[in-house]
Design an enzyme around this catalytic site. Sequence first.
Site, short mmCIF file in Angstrom:
data_model
loop_
_atom_site.label_atom_id
_atom_site.label_comp_id
_atom_site.label_asym_id
_atom_site.label_seq_id
_atom_site.Cartn_x
_atom_site.Cartn_y
_atom_site.Cartn_z
N GLY A 28 -3.23 0.01 -5.63
CA GLY A 28 -2.44 0.97 -4.86
C GLY A 28 -1.51 1.74 -5.78
N ASN A 29 -0.50 2.37 -5.22
CA ASN A 29 0.51 3.04 -6.05
C ASN A 29 1.87 2.95 -5.35
OD1 ASN A 29 0.92 5.52 -4.38
ND2 ASN A 29 -1.26 5.77 -4.83
N ARG A 30 2.89 3.49 -6.00
CA ARG A 30 4.26 3.24 -5.54
C ARG A 30 4.75 4.21 -4.47
NH1 ARG A 30 5.83 -0.26 -9.64
NH2 ARG A 30 5.00 0.29 -11.68
#
Length: 404
Positions: A208-210
């Site tokens: 995923g990412n932030r």
Amino acid sequence: MLKGKHIVIGITGGIAAYKIPGLVRLLIKDGAEVRVIMTTAARDFVSPLTLATLSHNDVIFHPFNTETGVWNSHVELGQWADLMLFAPVTANTLAKMAHGVADNYLVTVYLSAKCPVLIAPSMDLDMFQHPTTRKNIKILRGFGNLIIDPQEGELASGLSGPGRMEEPAQILQIIRDFFFRRQELKGKRVLVTAGPTYETIDPVRFIGNRSSGLMGFSLAEEAASRGGEVVLITGPVHITSCHPAIRRVDVTSASGMYRACLKHFGKADILIMAAAVADYTVKDPASEKLKKSREDLTLTLSPTHDILQELGKRKKPGQTLVGFALETSDALDNAKTKLKNKSLDLIVVNSLKDRGAGFGLPTNKVTILTPSGDTIKGKVKSKQEVASDIVDAILTCRNTKNTL
Ligand code: CTP
């Protein structure tokens, strides 16, 4: 100007409560009908008699009026109000509102709100800057509540910094703007994407990412509050939106977002692609949980669709496409390339190098670029304010092209 508008004001126990009688007076003079509710602590700072006199209504503290035995229905007040303003709001009440701790009448009214809610936090700067307070404000913004950011200045403690509640005249202006902002996007369909995407590795893991989704949600709220009919396609996030003109579509992966965007793009007048879409996905996700071993593990990643580029190719006259560029170096040059390659009308550039900009923060600092080279440079602002600037830029762009 506010004739016929029903406004509930909730006062909590902070020194800035002394400003509220002045605000009630301004609202009444402006034609509004005002009902005041107070916490017990608020009564130590300002007199209920003053507020009852100025608002022409009894001030409410409890679900029951102990003298008359009348039940003050929080639900009824929730239905009566066109707008609720909670000001000043202490760190204690912010926490209760954020977490639904309904142990006083004021919080039950907040939880019954069917209307837009404005919240004006006010406290000493250390309390304001504490991570708990920051987090609670973020949660409340996530509910779609509008936060009236406190101003910098001298505080009751003698310290100086952010924490001072906005002055009554400014709050009146914010309320007027709120009611009478032009509905420039009435009849327009706005497609907004938000949040991260998750790419499955195995049944328990993902890449995923932030991204928190806050920028995209703020844009959806802003477009809806200006009359737009919004479809918000969002990856997995922990925030909610309560604007009735927003239809939320939840997706998980880049391919899910691609399919949802293709489905809704045809009818959209405006696309704002704020999602942080994965550029790669796991080629063969495992159907069972991967077991650990002492060997290196290699995952093969394949490129995902560039959704915005794909939609850029399908763009029809009258459609406005807005992209984001998240950069860590050569921000403007990279953004100009994306603007061109993806056939965009505007690109919003974020540099992770800028303080106050980026993932997970309540603030952002952006530069907006157009194909003709116009550049709008912004300062660090709340994501709601940045969303307002971006919608302004979209409207200017559409006006110039005469597509409004
Ligand atoms: N975007 C998209 N589909 C992708 C990747 C990005 O639609 N698979 C959109 C983003 O939502 C954003 C814009 O394209 O509006 C730019 O995204 P960004 O991550 O900054 O750039 P990329 O095009 O992915 O290029 P790079 O990661 O190499 O900077």
